[in-house]
Design a protein around this motif. Sequence first.
Motif, PDB file in Angstrom:
ATOM      1  N   LEU A  65       0.835  -1.204   0.000  1.00  0.00           N
ATOM      2  CA  LEU A  65       0.000   0.000   0.000  1.00  0.00           C
ATOM      3  C   LEU A  65       0.868   1.252   0.000  1.00  0.00           C
ATOM      4  CD1 LEU A  65      -2.954  -0.828   2.429  1.00  0.00           C
ATOM      5  CD2 LEU A  65      -3.085  -0.341  -0.023  1.00  0.00           C
ATOM      6  N   GLY A  66       2.037   1.166   0.640  1.00  0.00           N
ATOM      7  CA  GLY A  66       2.957   2.293   0.603  1.00  0.00           C
ATOM      8  C   GLY A  66       3.354   2.633  -0.822  1.00  0.00           C
ATOM      9  N   ILE A  67       3.616   1.613  -1.625  1.00  0.00           N
ATOM     10  CA  ILE A  67       3.985   1.837  -3.021  1.00  0.00           C
ATOM     11  C   ILE A  67       2.797   2.373  -3.812  1.00  0.00           C
ATOM     12  CG2 ILE A  67       4.773   0.694  -5.128  1.00  0.00           C
ATOM     13  CD1 ILE A  67       6.291  -1.268  -3.318  1.00  0.00           C
ATOM     14  N   ILE A  68       1.631   1.837  -3.544  1.00  0.00           N
ATOM     15  CA  ILE A  68       0.423   2.326  -4.222  1.00  0.00           C
ATOM     16  C   ILE A  68       0.152   3.781  -3.837  1.00  0.00           C
ATOM     17  CG2 ILE A  68      -2.094   2.102  -4.282  1.00  0.00           C
ATOM     18  CD1 ILE A  68      -1.710  -0.932  -4.146  1.00  0.00           C
ATOM     19  N   TYR A  69       0.250   4.087  -2.557  1.00  0.00           N
ATOM     20  CA  TYR A  69      -0.001   5.461  -2.114  1.00  0.00           C
ATOM     21  C   TYR A  69       1.002   6.430  -2.745  1.00  0.00           C
ATOM     22  CZ  TYR A  69      -3.152   3.569   1.475  1.00  0.00           C
ATOM     23  OH  TYR A  69      -4.179   2.933   2.121  1.00  0.00           O
ATOM     24  N   TYR A  70       2.239   5.980  -2.916  1.00  0.00           N
ATOM     25  CA  TYR A  70       3.232   6.830  -3.587  1.00  0.00           C
ATOM     26  C   TYR A  70       2.820   7.087  -5.034  1.00  0.00           C
ATOM     27  CZ  TYR A  70       7.584   8.187  -5.864  1.00  0.00           C
ATOM     28  OH  TYR A  70       8.532   8.832  -6.615  1.00  0.00           O
ATOM     29  N   GLU A  71       2.413   6.040  -5.710  1.00  0.00           N
ATOM     30  CA  GLU A  71       1.960   6.176  -7.095  1.00  0.00           C
ATOM     31  C   GLU A  71       0.744   7.100  -7.189  1.00  0.00           C
ATOM     32  OE1 GLU A  71       1.739   5.392 -11.272  1.00  0.00           O
ATOM     33  OE2 GLU A  71       3.329   5.031  -9.810  1.00  0.00           O
ATOM     34  N   GLU A  72      -0.124   7.058  -6.179  1.00  0.00           N
ATOM     35  CA  GLU A  72      -1.334   7.869  -6.162  1.00  0.00           C
ATOM     36  C   GLU A  72      -1.119   9.249  -5.553  1.00  0.00           C
ATOM     37  OE1 GLU A  72      -4.375   6.866  -7.528  1.00  0.00           O
ATOM     38  OE2 GLU A  72      -3.000   5.349  -8.328  1.00  0.00           O
ATOM     39  N   LYS A  73       0.139   9.569  -5.234  1.00  0.00           N
ATOM     40  CA  LYS A  73       0.521  10.868  -4.662  1.00  0.00           C
ATOM     41  C   LYS A  73      -0.074  11.111  -3.266  1.00  0.00           C
ATOM     42  CE  LYS A  73       1.437  13.203  -9.059  1.00  0.00           C
ATOM     43  NZ  LYS A  73       1.445  11.978  -9.862  1.00  0.00           N
TER      44      LYS A  73
END
Length: 365
Positions: free
Chosen positions: A216-224
């Motif tokens: 989720l950390g990687i997803i949240y980064y991608e989603e700004k």
Amino acid sequence: MPRYIIALIVILISIVPSLTFSAEKNSQAELKAQLMMGQNLIFARDYSEALKIFKKAQKEYPDSPGGYFGEMAVYEIQMLEREDLRLANKLEAVSVKGKEVVGKVLQRYDPTPWDLFISGALYGLDGFFKARKGMWWEAYVSGNKSRQLFRHVKKIDPKYVDADFGLGMYLYWRSVFIKDLWFLKFFPDKKAEGIAIVEGVAKNGHFSKEMAKMNLGIIYYEEKQYDDAARIFKKYVEQYPDNVVIRRLYGKVLVSQKKYVDAIKQFQTMLDVAPSLKKPHYFIGATLIIEGDKKNFPKAEKELRIFIKDQDGTYWPASAHYWLGRMREKEGNKEAAKKEYEEAYKLNPKIEDALKRARAMGGGL
């Protein structure tokens, strides 16, 4: 960082630890324990010991692709540290052997959910490796096989959390790539659905719960969603202080939060952990230029020159020259800025901003 790198990191740090110890054969439980041990060694950067465990698993459990998947993960994470393909031949050779075992698994009358899950994991890793090589169609084919295997797992055991995790990640990243890959454009955007599935595993999962949070950390980064990403990455950097891949992600999130001093500390720690790495020099130099304090520009240039000197290819050197151009432009040195922008564009014409800025400096390309 290119999206395919992020996607590949996702696979490596999600599938390996996502092992459920359900009531299956003792031999499968023993194999899972070995793979978990190997996974922990990967996170601790003890690659030689991890490799020993996975090769042992191949000998002791020749009918399972688990040991082959683990060996592939060892090679891939080492390449991810440098973002190169120096171990590609080794990984591809192991992938061929692993897929041969997967073929035998699929010929069985009653493969277990675990058999199917680890088979899907191997195809998933193979797919993302092919994506990293730019073999997009082949990557999609392997990824689709992975998804089908995960769905088969869910058909046999609807409560198999790990398969939910794999499917959620597949839906999310397929939706991310829809904009870039023509052969995915007919798929609907299921990014929100993918995120919701991974969030559900992070909230209600068991053995995969912590790793779902990591992804989720990687997803949240991608989603700004940088604050959410930073909270997660900070935890995992503390848990695995020598894992330079996770630390790099955390540093990039800190740059996005404009916490430049903290970001540089993360990149410098990467060098302390692994002095042979060169990419941290790039991130330190670029961050100092983004920060904009001119007294730090000499250090920024030094770091980027160290990086350029040691790099093959064109993508990253082009980006380094682009940042040197930005630095010269901020210094008011138009001639030097134009030279750097022209070099960046020559190495990578996709850096369109370099072309625009070079023209603005008073000359064309």
